[in-house]
Motif scaffolding. Structure first.
Motif, PDB file in Angstrom:
ATOM      1  N   GLU A 243      10.057  -1.988   5.230  1.00  0.00           N
ATOM      2  CA  GLU A 243       9.028  -2.436   6.169  1.00  0.00           C
ATOM      3  C   GLU A 243       7.696  -1.761   5.882  1.00  0.00           C
ATOM      4  O   GLU A 243       6.635  -2.406   5.914  1.00  0.00           O
ATOM      5  CB  GLU A 243       9.463  -2.144   7.600  1.00  0.00           C
ATOM      6  CG  GLU A 243      10.613  -3.009   8.100  1.00  0.00           C
ATOM      7  CD  GLU A 243      11.008  -2.655   9.516  1.00  0.00           C
ATOM      8  OE1 GLU A 243      10.453  -3.263  10.442  1.00  0.00           O
ATOM      9  OE2 GLU A 243      11.854  -1.761   9.704  1.00  0.00           O
ATOM     10  N   ARG A 244       7.736  -0.450   5.610  1.00  0.00           N
ATOM     11  CA  ARG A 244       6.498   0.280   5.352  1.00  0.00           C
ATOM     12  C   ARG A 244       5.842  -0.196   4.061  1.00  0.00           C
ATOM     13  O   ARG A 244       4.625  -0.360   4.006  1.00  0.00           O
ATOM     14  CB  ARG A 244       6.776   1.782   5.282  1.00  0.00           C
ATOM     15  CG  ARG A 244       7.155   2.400   6.620  1.00  0.00           C
ATOM     16  CD  ARG A 244       7.377   3.897   6.488  1.00  0.00           C
ATOM     17  NE  ARG A 244       6.156   4.582   6.090  1.00  0.00           N
ATOM     18  CZ  ARG A 244       6.120   5.842   5.669  1.00  0.00           C
ATOM     19  NH1 ARG A 244       7.237   6.537   5.574  1.00  0.00           N
ATOM     20  NH2 ARG A 244       4.973   6.402   5.330  1.00  0.00           N
ATOM     21  N   PHE A 245       6.652  -0.442   3.036  1.00  0.00           N
ATOM     22  CA  PHE A 245       6.054  -0.955   1.811  1.00  0.00           C
ATOM     23  C   PHE A 245       5.506  -2.368   2.025  1.00  0.00           C
ATOM     24  O   PHE A 245       4.460  -2.731   1.480  1.00  0.00           O
ATOM     25  CB  PHE A 245       7.055  -0.966   0.662  1.00  0.00           C
ATOM     26  CG  PHE A 245       6.457  -1.520  -0.604  1.00  0.00           C
ATOM     27  CD1 PHE A 245       5.522  -0.793  -1.316  1.00  0.00           C
ATOM     28  CD2 PHE A 245       6.798  -2.793  -1.056  1.00  0.00           C
ATOM     29  CE1 PHE A 245       4.936  -1.312  -2.463  1.00  0.00           C
ATOM     30  CE2 PHE A 245       6.217  -3.319  -2.204  1.00  0.00           C
ATOM     31  CZ  PHE A 245       5.289  -2.567  -2.910  1.00  0.00           C
ATOM     32  N   GLY A 246       6.211  -3.162   2.836  1.00  0.00           N
ATOM     33  CA  GLY A 246       5.698  -4.491   3.156  1.00  0.00           C
ATOM     34  C   GLY A 246       4.332  -4.419   3.814  1.00  0.00           C
ATOM     35  O   GLY A 246       3.443  -5.230   3.535  1.00  0.00           O
ATOM     36  N   SER A 247       4.134  -3.418   4.688  1.00  0.00           N
ATOM     37  CA  SER A 247       2.830  -3.235   5.341  1.00  0.00           C
ATOM     38  C   SER A 247       1.767  -2.837   4.317  1.00  0.00           C
ATOM     39  O   SER A 247       0.626  -3.305   4.369  1.00  0.00           O
ATOM     40  CB  SER A 247       2.936  -2.173   6.433  1.00  0.00           C
ATOM     41  OG  SER A 247       3.834  -2.575   7.444  1.00  0.00           O
ATOM     42  N   VAL A 248       2.141  -1.955   3.385  1.00  0.00           N
ATOM     43  CA  VAL A 248       1.206  -1.545   2.336  1.00  0.00           C
ATOM     44  C   VAL A 248       0.819  -2.747   1.476  1.00  0.00           C
ATOM     45  O   VAL A 248      -0.355  -2.949   1.134  1.00  0.00           O
ATOM     46  CB  VAL A 248       1.832  -0.427   1.463  1.00  0.00           C
ATOM     47  CG1 VAL A 248       0.976  -0.169   0.221  1.00  0.00           C
ATOM     48  CG2 VAL A 248       1.983   0.848   2.271  1.00  0.00           C
ATOM     49  N   ALA A 254      -4.726  -8.048   1.425  1.00  0.00           N
ATOM     50  CA  ALA A 254      -5.823  -8.552   2.251  1.00  0.00           C
ATOM     51  C   ALA A 254      -7.168  -8.458   1.535  1.00  0.00           C
ATOM     52  O   ALA A 254      -8.132  -9.115   1.930  1.00  0.00           O
ATOM     53  CB  ALA A 254      -5.874  -7.779   3.563  1.00  0.00           C
ATOM     54  N   ARG A 255      -7.257  -7.642   0.490  1.00  0.00           N
ATOM     55  CA  ARG A 255      -8.503  -7.536  -0.279  1.00  0.00           C
ATOM     56  C   ARG A 255      -8.729  -8.757  -1.160  1.00  0.00           C
ATOM     57  O   ARG A 255      -9.824  -8.946  -1.690  1.00  0.00           O
ATOM     58  CB  ARG A 255      -8.467  -6.277  -1.154  1.00  0.00           C
ATOM     59  CG  ARG A 255      -8.543  -4.975  -0.385  1.00  0.00           C
ATOM     60  CD  ARG A 255      -8.490  -3.793  -1.331  1.00  0.00           C
ATOM     61  NE  ARG A 255      -9.441  -3.929  -2.444  1.00  0.00           N
ATOM     62  CZ  ARG A 255      -9.427  -3.168  -3.520  1.00  0.00           C
ATOM     63  NH1 ARG A 255      -8.507  -2.226  -3.667  1.00  0.00           N
ATOM     64  NH2 ARG A 255     -10.323  -3.349  -4.482  1.00  0.00           N
ATOM     65  N   LEU A 271       2.828 -10.518  -4.817  1.00  0.00           N
ATOM     66  CA  LEU A 271       1.556 -11.038  -4.310  1.00  0.00           C
ATOM     67  C   LEU A 271       1.194 -12.255  -5.147  1.00  0.00           C
ATOM     68  O   LEU A 271       1.274 -12.201  -6.388  1.00  0.00           O
ATOM     69  CB  LEU A 271       0.441 -10.005  -4.442  1.00  0.00           C
ATOM     70  CG  LEU A 271       0.228  -8.977  -3.337  1.00  0.00           C
ATOM     71  CD1 LEU A 271      -0.889  -8.021  -3.739  1.00  0.00           C
ATOM     72  CD2 LEU A 271      -0.108  -9.654  -2.019  1.00  0.00           C
ATOM     73  N   LEU A 272       0.792 -13.327  -4.509  1.00  0.00           N
ATOM     74  CA  LEU A 272       0.369 -14.533  -5.209  1.00  0.00           C
ATOM     75  C   LEU A 272      -1.059 -14.856  -4.788  1.00  0.00           C
ATOM     76  O   LEU A 272      -1.357 -14.911  -3.590  1.00  0.00           O
ATOM     77  CB  LEU A 272       1.298 -15.698  -4.869  1.00  0.00           C
ATOM     78  CG  LEU A 272       0.889 -17.086  -5.372  1.00  0.00           C
ATOM     79  CD1 LEU A 272       0.814 -17.103  -6.891  1.00  0.00           C
ATOM     80  CD2 LEU A 272       1.851 -18.148  -4.865  1.00  0.00           C
TER      81      LEU A 272
END
Length: 430
Positions: A243-248, A254-255, A271-272
Protein backbone atom coordinates in the motif's frame (compact mmCIF):
# COMPACT_ATOMS: atom_id res chain seq x y z
CA UNK A 1 -51.11 16.92 -19.04
CA UNK A 2 -53.31 13.95 -18.18
CA UNK A 3 -52.36 10.81 -16.30
CA UNK A 4 -51.47 8.94 -19.50
CA UNK A 5 -49.24 11.78 -20.62
CA UNK A 6 -47.44 11.86 -17.29
CA UNK A 7 -46.95 8.09 -17.35
CA UNK A 8 -45.40 8.39 -20.81
CA UNK A 9 -43.16 11.19 -19.54
CA UNK A 10 -41.91 9.01 -16.68
CA UNK A 11 -41.17 6.13 -19.06
CA UNK A 12 -39.42 8.44 -21.53
CA UNK A 13 -37.29 9.92 -18.73
CA UNK A 14 -36.24 6.51 -17.44
CA UNK A 15 -35.41 5.25 -20.94
CA UNK A 16 -33.37 8.33 -21.82
CA UNK A 17 -31.29 8.07 -18.64
CA UNK A 18 -30.74 4.34 -19.18
CA UNK A 19 -29.46 5.01 -22.71
CA UNK A 20 -26.85 7.52 -21.53
CA UNK A 21 -23.21 6.43 -21.81
CA UNK A 22 -21.50 9.29 -19.99
CA UNK A 23 -22.32 11.42 -16.93
CA UNK A 24 -23.02 14.45 -19.12
CA UNK A 25 -25.41 12.48 -21.31
CA UNK A 26 -27.15 11.28 -18.14
CA UNK A 27 -27.47 14.80 -16.71
CA UNK A 28 -28.82 16.17 -19.98
CA UNK A 29 -31.32 13.31 -20.30
CA UNK A 30 -32.55 13.87 -16.74
CA UNK A 31 -32.98 17.63 -17.21
CA UNK A 32 -34.65 17.42 -20.62
CA UNK A 33 -36.94 14.60 -19.52
CA UNK A 34 -38.11 16.66 -16.54
CA UNK A 35 -38.52 19.77 -18.67
CA UNK A 36 -40.68 17.95 -21.21
CA UNK A 37 -42.68 16.13 -18.55
CA UNK A 38 -43.54 19.41 -16.80
CA UNK A 39 -44.07 21.39 -20.02
CA UNK A 40 -41.30 23.80 -19.09
CA UNK A 41 -38.86 25.76 -21.22
CA UNK A 42 -35.73 25.24 -19.14
CA UNK A 43 -34.39 22.71 -16.64
CA UNK A 44 -31.26 22.34 -14.53
CA UNK A 45 -29.78 19.57 -12.44
CA UNK A 46 -27.63 20.53 -9.45
CA UNK A 47 -25.68 18.58 -6.85
CA UNK A 48 -25.12 19.61 -3.24
CA UNK A 49 -21.38 19.66 -2.59
CA UNK A 50 -21.46 19.26 1.16
CA UNK A 51 -17.73 19.68 1.66
CA UNK A 52 -17.86 23.10 -0.05
CA UNK A 53 -21.31 24.12 1.23
CA UNK A 54 -22.68 24.90 -2.22
CA UNK A 55 -25.04 23.80 -4.96
CA UNK A 56 -23.14 23.10 -8.18
CA UNK A 57 -25.04 23.18 -11.46
CA UNK A 58 -24.26 20.12 -13.57
CA UNK A 59 -26.36 20.97 -16.63
CA UNK A 60 -28.57 23.75 -18.00
CA UNK A 61 -30.93 22.34 -20.62
CA UNK A 62 -33.49 24.03 -22.87
CA UNK A 63 -33.87 27.79 -23.43
CA UNK A 64 -30.81 29.16 -21.68
CA UNK A 65 -30.49 32.78 -20.66
CA UNK A 66 -27.55 34.97 -21.60
CA UNK A 67 -24.41 33.73 -19.83
CA UNK A 68 -25.78 30.27 -19.03
CA UNK A 69 -23.70 27.34 -20.30
CA UNK A 70 -25.02 23.85 -20.95
CA UNK A 71 -22.30 22.24 -18.84
CA UNK A 72 -20.91 25.03 -16.65
CA UNK A 73 -17.55 24.51 -14.99
CA UNK A 74 -18.07 26.91 -12.13
CA UNK A 75 -21.76 27.79 -11.69
CA UNK A 76 -22.28 27.36 -7.96
CA UNK A 77 -24.52 28.88 -5.31
CA UNK A 78 -23.87 28.99 -1.56
CA UNK A 79 -26.43 26.79 0.17
CA UNK A 80 -27.11 29.45 2.79
CA UNK A 81 -28.98 31.27 0.01
CA UNK A 82 -31.23 28.21 -0.32
CA UNK A 83 -31.77 27.02 3.27
CA UNK A 84 -34.67 24.76 2.30
CA UNK A 85 -32.27 22.28 0.71
CA UNK A 86 -30.26 21.88 3.91
CA UNK A 87 -32.54 22.77 6.83
CA UNK A 88 -36.25 22.89 6.14
CA UNK A 89 -36.31 19.71 4.11
CA UNK A 90 -34.28 17.75 6.66
CA UNK A 91 -36.67 18.81 9.42
CA UNK A 92 -39.64 17.72 7.33
CA UNK A 93 -38.07 14.32 6.53
CA UNK A 94 -37.15 13.78 10.18
CA UNK A 95 -40.82 14.28 11.04
CA UNK A 96 -41.86 11.55 8.63
CA UNK A 97 -42.85 13.81 5.75
CA UNK A 98 -41.92 13.49 2.09
CA UNK A 99 -39.33 15.60 0.25
CA UNK A 100 -42.00 17.42 -1.75
CA UNK A 101 -41.28 19.89 -4.53
CA UNK A 102 -42.43 23.50 -4.31
CA UNK A 103 -43.23 26.37 -6.68
CA UNK A 104 -41.79 29.89 -6.76
CA UNK A 105 -42.71 32.75 -9.11
CA UNK A 106 -41.08 35.98 -10.18
CA UNK A 107 -44.07 37.82 -8.70
CA UNK A 108 -43.55 36.44 -5.16
CA UNK A 109 -43.24 39.30 -2.66
CA UNK A 110 -40.29 37.73 -0.80
CA UNK A 111 -37.16 37.98 -2.99
CA UNK A 112 -35.58 34.61 -2.27
CA UNK A 113 -32.49 33.54 -4.16
CA UNK A 114 -34.57 31.71 -6.74
CA UNK A 115 -37.09 34.54 -7.13
CA UNK A 116 -34.23 36.93 -7.78
CA UNK A 117 -32.80 34.49 -10.29
CA UNK A 118 -36.14 34.21 -12.11
CA UNK A 119 -36.37 37.97 -12.48
CA UNK A 120 -32.77 38.37 -13.59
CA UNK A 121 -33.11 35.72 -16.29
CA UNK A 122 -36.55 36.74 -17.50
CA UNK A 123 -38.39 33.63 -16.34
CA UNK A 124 -41.86 33.56 -14.86
CA UNK A 125 -41.86 30.66 -12.42
CA UNK A 126 -40.05 27.52 -11.36
CA UNK A 127 -40.68 24.25 -9.61
CA UNK A 128 -37.90 22.85 -7.44
CA UNK A 129 -37.77 19.16 -6.52
CA UNK A 130 -35.15 17.83 -4.11
CA UNK A 131 -33.30 14.72 -5.23
CA UNK A 132 -32.91 12.31 -2.33
CA UNK A 133 -30.35 9.51 -2.48
CA UNK A 134 -29.77 6.99 0.31
CA UNK A 135 -31.94 9.06 2.64
CA UNK A 136 -29.94 12.25 2.14
CA UNK A 137 -30.36 15.32 -0.02
CA UNK A 138 -28.22 14.78 -3.11
CA UNK A 139 -29.23 17.89 -5.02
CA UNK A 140 -32.20 19.35 -6.85
CA UNK A 141 -34.14 19.28 -10.08
CA UNK A 142 -35.18 22.75 -11.27
CA UNK A 143 -37.69 23.39 -14.08
CA UNK A 144 -38.79 26.86 -15.22
CA UNK A 145 -41.41 28.42 -17.48
CA UNK A 146 -41.38 31.82 -19.23
CA UNK A 147 -43.73 34.62 -18.08
CA UNK A 148 -46.06 33.98 -21.02
CA UNK A 149 -46.92 30.50 -19.71
CA UNK A 150 -49.29 29.59 -16.93
CA UNK A 151 -47.46 29.21 -13.57
CA UNK A 152 -46.86 25.78 -12.12
CA UNK A 153 -49.58 24.38 -9.90
CA UNK A 154 -49.50 22.20 -6.80
CA UNK A 155 -50.28 19.24 -9.06
CA UNK A 156 -47.20 20.10 -11.12
CA UNK A 157 -45.16 20.19 -7.92
CA UNK A 158 -46.46 16.74 -7.01
CA UNK A 159 -45.45 15.38 -10.41
CA UNK A 160 -42.04 17.07 -10.11
CA UNK A 161 -41.54 15.08 -6.90
CA UNK A 162 -42.21 11.88 -8.85
CA UNK A 163 -39.78 12.86 -11.61
CA UNK A 164 -37.10 13.70 -9.01
CA UNK A 165 -37.56 10.22 -7.53
CA UNK A 166 -37.10 8.68 -10.98
CA UNK A 167 -33.92 10.74 -11.46
CA UNK A 168 -32.68 9.63 -8.03
CA UNK A 169 -33.23 5.99 -8.98
CA UNK A 170 -31.28 6.57 -12.18
CA UNK A 171 -28.42 8.18 -10.26
CA UNK A 172 -28.32 5.26 -7.82
CA UNK A 173 -28.18 2.80 -10.71
CA UNK A 174 -25.43 4.81 -12.41
CA UNK A 175 -23.44 4.88 -9.17
CA UNK A 176 -23.75 1.10 -8.81
CA UNK A 177 -22.57 0.59 -12.37
CA UNK A 178 -19.66 2.93 -11.76
CA UNK A 179 -18.76 0.99 -8.63
CA UNK A 180 -18.83 -2.26 -10.59
CA UNK A 181 -16.63 -0.66 -13.23
CA UNK A 182 -14.18 0.51 -10.57
CA UNK A 183 -14.08 -2.96 -9.03
CA UNK A 184 -13.36 -4.47 -12.44
CA UNK A 185 -10.48 -2.09 -13.11
CA UNK A 186 -9.13 -1.41 -9.60
CA UNK A 187 -6.69 -3.29 -7.39
CA UNK A 188 -8.56 -3.76 -4.08
CA UNK A 189 -5.47 -3.57 -1.86
CA UNK A 190 -3.81 -0.42 -3.16
CA UNK A 191 -6.68 1.35 -4.90
CA UNK A 192 -4.52 1.66 -8.03
CA UNK A 193 -5.60 0.45 -11.45
CA UNK A 194 -5.22 -3.29 -12.10
CA UNK A 195 -3.76 -5.30 -14.99
CA UNK A 196 -7.06 -5.27 -16.89
CA UNK A 197 -7.12 -1.46 -16.80
CA UNK A 198 -3.50 -1.31 -17.98
CA UNK A 199 -4.14 -3.66 -20.90
CA UNK A 200 -7.15 -1.61 -21.99
CA UNK A 201 -5.36 1.74 -21.67
CA UNK A 202 -2.19 0.45 -23.34
CA UNK A 203 -4.09 -0.75 -26.40
CA UNK A 204 -5.66 2.71 -26.69
CA UNK A 205 -2.27 4.36 -26.17
CA UNK A 206 -0.60 2.35 -28.93
CA UNK A 207 -3.44 3.26 -31.26
CA UNK A 208 -2.76 6.95 -30.52
CA UNK A 209 0.94 6.38 -31.13
CA UNK A 210 0.16 4.94 -34.55
CA UNK A 211 -2.33 7.70 -35.36
CA UNK A 212 -0.56 10.87 -34.28
CA UNK A 213 2.83 9.80 -32.98
CA UNK A 214 2.07 10.44 -29.30
CA UNK A 215 4.88 9.24 -27.06
CA UNK A 216 3.81 6.16 -25.08
CA UNK A 217 5.92 5.13 -22.10
CA UNK A 218 5.68 2.20 -19.70
CA UNK A 219 7.49 1.92 -16.39
CA UNK A 220 7.46 -1.57 -14.84
CA UNK A 221 8.54 -1.91 -11.20
CA UNK A 222 9.25 -4.93 -9.03
CA UNK A 223 9.17 -4.22 -5.29
CA UNK A 224 12.23 -5.81 -3.73
CA UNK A 225 12.12 -7.69 -0.45
CA UNK A 226 8.39 -8.34 -0.21
CA UNK A 227 8.81 -12.09 0.34
CA UNK A 228 11.26 -11.46 3.18
CA UNK A 229 8.83 -9.03 4.80
CA UNK A 230 5.98 -11.53 4.46
CA UNK A 231 8.08 -14.36 5.89
CA UNK A 232 9.55 -12.30 8.73
CA UNK A 233 6.73 -9.95 9.72
CA UNK A 234 3.60 -11.53 8.26
CA UNK A 235 1.39 -10.76 5.30
CA UNK A 236 -0.40 -7.89 7.05
CA UNK A 237 2.90 -5.99 7.19
CA UNK A 238 3.61 -7.01 3.59
CA UNK A 239 0.25 -5.61 2.58
CA UNK A 240 1.09 -2.31 4.26
CA UNK A 241 4.37 -2.18 2.34
CA UNK A 242 2.47 -2.74 -0.92
CA UNK A 243 0.00 0.00 0.00
CA UNK A 244 2.78 2.43 0.90
CA UNK A 245 4.63 1.78 -2.33
CA UNK A 246 1.36 2.19 -4.21
CA UNK A 247 1.02 5.64 -2.62
CA UNK A 248 4.60 6.51 -3.62
CA UNK A 249 3.91 5.36 -7.19
CA UNK A 250 0.73 7.44 -7.34
CA UNK A 251 2.54 10.49 -5.98
CA UNK A 252 5.39 10.22 -8.48
CA UNK A 253 3.04 9.46 -11.35
CA UNK A 254 1.09 12.64 -10.61
CA UNK A 255 4.03 14.59 -12.07
CA UNK A 256 3.19 13.11 -15.48
CA UNK A 257 -0.02 14.39 -17.03
CA UNK A 258 -2.61 11.63 -17.41
CA UNK A 259 -0.37 8.89 -16.01
CA UNK A 260 -2.04 5.62 -15.00
CA UNK A 261 -0.55 4.06 -11.86
CA UNK A 262 -1.30 0.35 -11.52
CA UNK A 263 -0.51 -2.82 -9.62
CA UNK A 264 -0.05 -5.66 -12.08
CA UNK A 265 -0.15 -8.31 -9.36
CA UNK A 266 1.98 -9.52 -6.49
CA UNK A 267 4.97 -7.19 -6.14
CA UNK A 268 4.78 -5.79 -9.69
CA UNK A 269 3.57 -2.27 -10.45
CA UNK A 270 3.63 0.01 -13.45
CA UNK A 271 3.13 3.56 -14.74
CA UNK A 272 1.66 4.15 -18.19
CA UNK A 273 1.84 7.57 -19.85
CA UNK A 274 0.76 9.02 -23.17
CA UNK A 275 2.24 12.37 -24.16
CA UNK A 276 5.10 13.16 -21.74
CA UNK A 277 8.57 12.93 -23.26
CA UNK A 278 10.73 9.90 -22.53
CA UNK A 279 13.18 11.99 -20.48
CA UNK A 280 10.34 13.21 -18.25
CA UNK A 281 9.24 9.64 -17.63
CA UNK A 282 12.78 8.50 -16.86
CA UNK A 283 13.18 11.38 -14.38
CA UNK A 284 10.02 10.31 -12.57
CA UNK A 285 11.22 6.70 -12.57
CA UNK A 286 14.49 7.85 -10.97
CA UNK A 287 12.55 9.70 -8.27
CA UNK A 288 10.43 6.60 -7.74
CA UNK A 289 13.55 4.50 -7.13
CA UNK A 290 14.84 7.02 -4.59
CA UNK A 291 11.56 7.20 -2.69
CA UNK A 292 11.08 3.44 -2.75
CA UNK A 293 14.54 2.96 -1.22
CA UNK A 294 13.41 5.14 1.70
CA UNK A 295 10.45 2.92 2.59
CA UNK A 296 10.79 1.17 5.93
CA UNK A 297 11.26 -2.62 5.69
CA UNK A 298 11.43 -2.61 1.90
CA UNK A 299 14.58 -3.07 -0.16
CA UNK A 300 13.88 -0.59 -2.90
CA UNK A 301 12.50 -1.30 -6.33
CA UNK A 302 13.79 -2.69 -9.62
CA UNK A 303 12.55 -0.38 -12.34
CA UNK A 304 12.50 -0.73 -16.13
CA UNK A 305 11.35 1.85 -18.66
CA UNK A 306 10.31 1.47 -22.29
CA UNK A 307 9.20 4.44 -24.36
CA UNK A 308 8.40 5.09 -27.99
CA UNK A 309 10.44 8.25 -27.51
CA UNK A 310 13.60 6.13 -27.32
CA UNK A 311 15.23 4.04 -30.11
CA UNK A 312 13.39 0.79 -29.43
CA UNK A 313 12.34 0.07 -33.00
CA UNK A 314 8.81 -0.02 -34.43
CA UNK A 315 5.91 -1.40 -32.41
CA UNK A 316 3.56 -3.94 -33.93
CA UNK A 317 1.66 -4.47 -30.71
CA UNK A 318 1.26 -3.24 -27.15
CA UNK A 319 2.72 -6.57 -26.05
CA UNK A 320 6.16 -5.63 -27.35
CA UNK A 321 6.27 -2.44 -25.25
CA UNK A 322 5.44 -4.58 -22.22
CA UNK A 323 8.21 -7.01 -23.14
CA UNK A 324 10.70 -4.17 -23.43
CA UNK A 325 9.76 -2.63 -20.09
CA UNK A 326 9.79 -6.04 -18.42
CA UNK A 327 13.18 -6.89 -19.90
CA UNK A 328 14.54 -3.56 -18.67
CA UNK A 329 13.12 -4.27 -15.22
CA UNK A 330 14.74 -7.70 -15.26
CA UNK A 331 18.09 -6.13 -16.09
CA UNK A 332 17.66 -3.66 -13.21
CA UNK A 333 16.82 -6.47 -10.80
CA UNK A 334 19.63 -8.75 -11.97
CA UNK A 335 22.14 -5.92 -11.65
CA UNK A 336 20.66 -4.66 -8.37
CA UNK A 337 20.48 -1.25 -9.98
CA UNK A 338 19.45 1.68 -7.81
CA UNK A 339 18.32 3.50 -10.94
CA UNK A 340 15.90 2.54 -13.71
CA UNK A 341 17.16 0.66 -16.75
CA UNK A 342 15.83 2.18 -19.97
CA UNK A 343 15.18 0.15 -23.11
CA UNK A 344 17.00 1.60 -26.10
CA UNK A 345 19.58 3.28 -23.91
CA UNK A 346 21.12 -0.02 -22.89
CA UNK A 347 22.81 -2.30 -25.41
CA UNK A 348 21.05 -5.48 -24.26
CA UNK A 349 17.42 -4.79 -23.36
CA UNK A 350 16.01 -4.62 -26.89
CA UNK A 351 17.73 -7.88 -27.91
CA UNK A 352 16.59 -9.55 -24.69
CA UNK A 353 12.97 -8.52 -25.30
CA UNK A 354 13.10 -9.64 -28.92
CA UNK A 355 14.60 -13.04 -28.12
CA UNK A 356 12.74 -16.23 -29.17
CA UNK A 357 9.26 -16.50 -27.60
CA UNK A 358 10.08 -18.92 -24.80
CA UNK A 359 13.11 -16.92 -23.81
CA UNK A 360 11.26 -13.79 -22.82
CA UNK A 361 7.74 -14.67 -21.70
CA UNK A 362 6.63 -12.32 -18.96
CA UNK A 363 7.63 -13.44 -15.47
CA UNK A 364 10.04 -15.99 -17.04
CA UNK A 365 13.08 -13.82 -17.67
CA UNK A 366 14.40 -14.76 -14.28
CA UNK A 367 12.99 -18.28 -14.19
CA UNK A 368 14.97 -19.98 -16.94
CA UNK A 369 18.57 -21.22 -17.21
CA UNK A 370 20.90 -18.97 -19.14
CA UNK A 371 23.09 -19.30 -22.18
CA UNK A 372 25.64 -16.89 -23.51
CA UNK A 373 24.25 -14.09 -25.63
CA UNK A 374 25.24 -14.50 -29.30
CA UNK A 375 27.60 -11.98 -30.76
CA UNK A 376 25.93 -8.97 -32.45
CA UNK A 377 24.92 -9.78 -36.01
CA UNK A 378 24.62 -13.54 -35.48
CA UNK A 379 21.33 -15.39 -35.52
CA UNK A 380 19.59 -16.02 -32.23
CA UNK A 381 18.86 -19.66 -31.37
CA UNK A 382 15.38 -21.04 -31.53
CA UNK A 383 12.41 -20.36 -33.81
CA UNK A 384 11.76 -16.83 -35.11
CA UNK A 385 9.44 -14.54 -33.14
CA UNK A 386 6.21 -14.40 -35.08
CA UNK A 387 5.25 -11.12 -33.40
CA UNK A 388 8.61 -9.48 -33.99
CA UNK A 389 9.09 -10.01 -37.74
CA UNK A 390 10.86 -6.84 -38.78
CA UNK A 391 9.84 -5.35 -35.42
CA UNK A 392 13.37 -5.16 -34.04
CA UNK A 393 15.45 -2.64 -32.24
CA UNK A 394 17.51 0.06 -33.87
CA UNK A 395 20.62 -2.12 -34.05
CA UNK A 396 22.78 -4.44 -32.04
CA UNK A 397 24.28 -1.67 -29.91
CA UNK A 398 27.58 -2.00 -28.08
CA UNK A 399 29.09 -5.45 -27.77
CA UNK A 400 28.12 -7.25 -24.59
CA UNK A 401 30.76 -8.89 -22.39
CA UNK A 402 31.16 -12.63 -22.89
CA UNK A 403 30.02 -13.25 -19.33
CA UNK A 404 26.65 -11.66 -19.98
CA UNK A 405 23.85 -14.12 -20.58
CA UNK A 406 20.20 -14.21 -21.50
CA UNK A 407 17.59 -16.72 -20.38
CA UNK A 408 16.10 -19.39 -22.62
CA UNK A 409 14.34 -22.66 -22.02
CA UNK A 410 16.39 -25.84 -22.30
CA UNK A 411 15.45 -27.81 -25.43
CA UNK A 412 12.12 -29.56 -25.16
CA UNK A 413 11.29 -28.12 -21.74
CA UNK A 414 9.09 -25.33 -20.45
CA UNK A 415 10.52 -23.18 -17.69
CA UNK A 416 8.85 -23.69 -14.35
CA UNK A 417 8.06 -21.25 -11.59
CA UNK A 418 10.41 -23.16 -9.29
CA UNK A 419 13.40 -23.08 -11.63
CA UNK A 420 14.80 -19.92 -10.07
CA UNK A 421 18.33 -18.84 -9.49
CA UNK A 422 19.28 -19.32 -5.81
CA UNK A 423 20.18 -15.67 -5.39
CA UNK A 424 16.79 -14.48 -6.60
CA UNK A 425 13.78 -15.65 -4.53
CA UNK A 426 10.42 -15.99 -6.22
CA UNK A 427 8.10 -13.00 -6.22
CA UNK A 428 5.51 -12.95 -3.49
CA UNK A 429 2.49 -13.04 -5.78
CA UNK A 430 -0.55 -12.76 -3.65
Amino acid sequence: MGEDGRLRAVVALAQAMAAAHTPREFWRAAALGARDGLDGSFAALSVWERDHGRLKVLVNAGERAVGEEEFPDAETYPVHQFPEITEFLHERWAGGGEPDAWVETAADPVPTGRVTGLRRRGRGCCVVAPIVLHGRAWGELYVARPPRQKPFTSADAGFATVLAAVVAAGIAQAERLEEVRKLAFTDPLTGLANRRAVDTRLDEAIERYRTDGSVVSLVVCDLNGLKRVNDTHGHAVGDRLLERFGSVLSRCGARLHGALAARLGGDEFCLLTVGPAADEVVAVAEELCVRAAELELGEGVACGVASTGDPIGPLKSARRLFRLADAAQYQAKAGRSAKPVVAGRDGTVVRLADAPPGARDRRRFRDAPTVELPEPGTAAPGPPDADAGTDTGPGPGPERPASAAWPVEPPGEEPTETALRPEEPPSADR
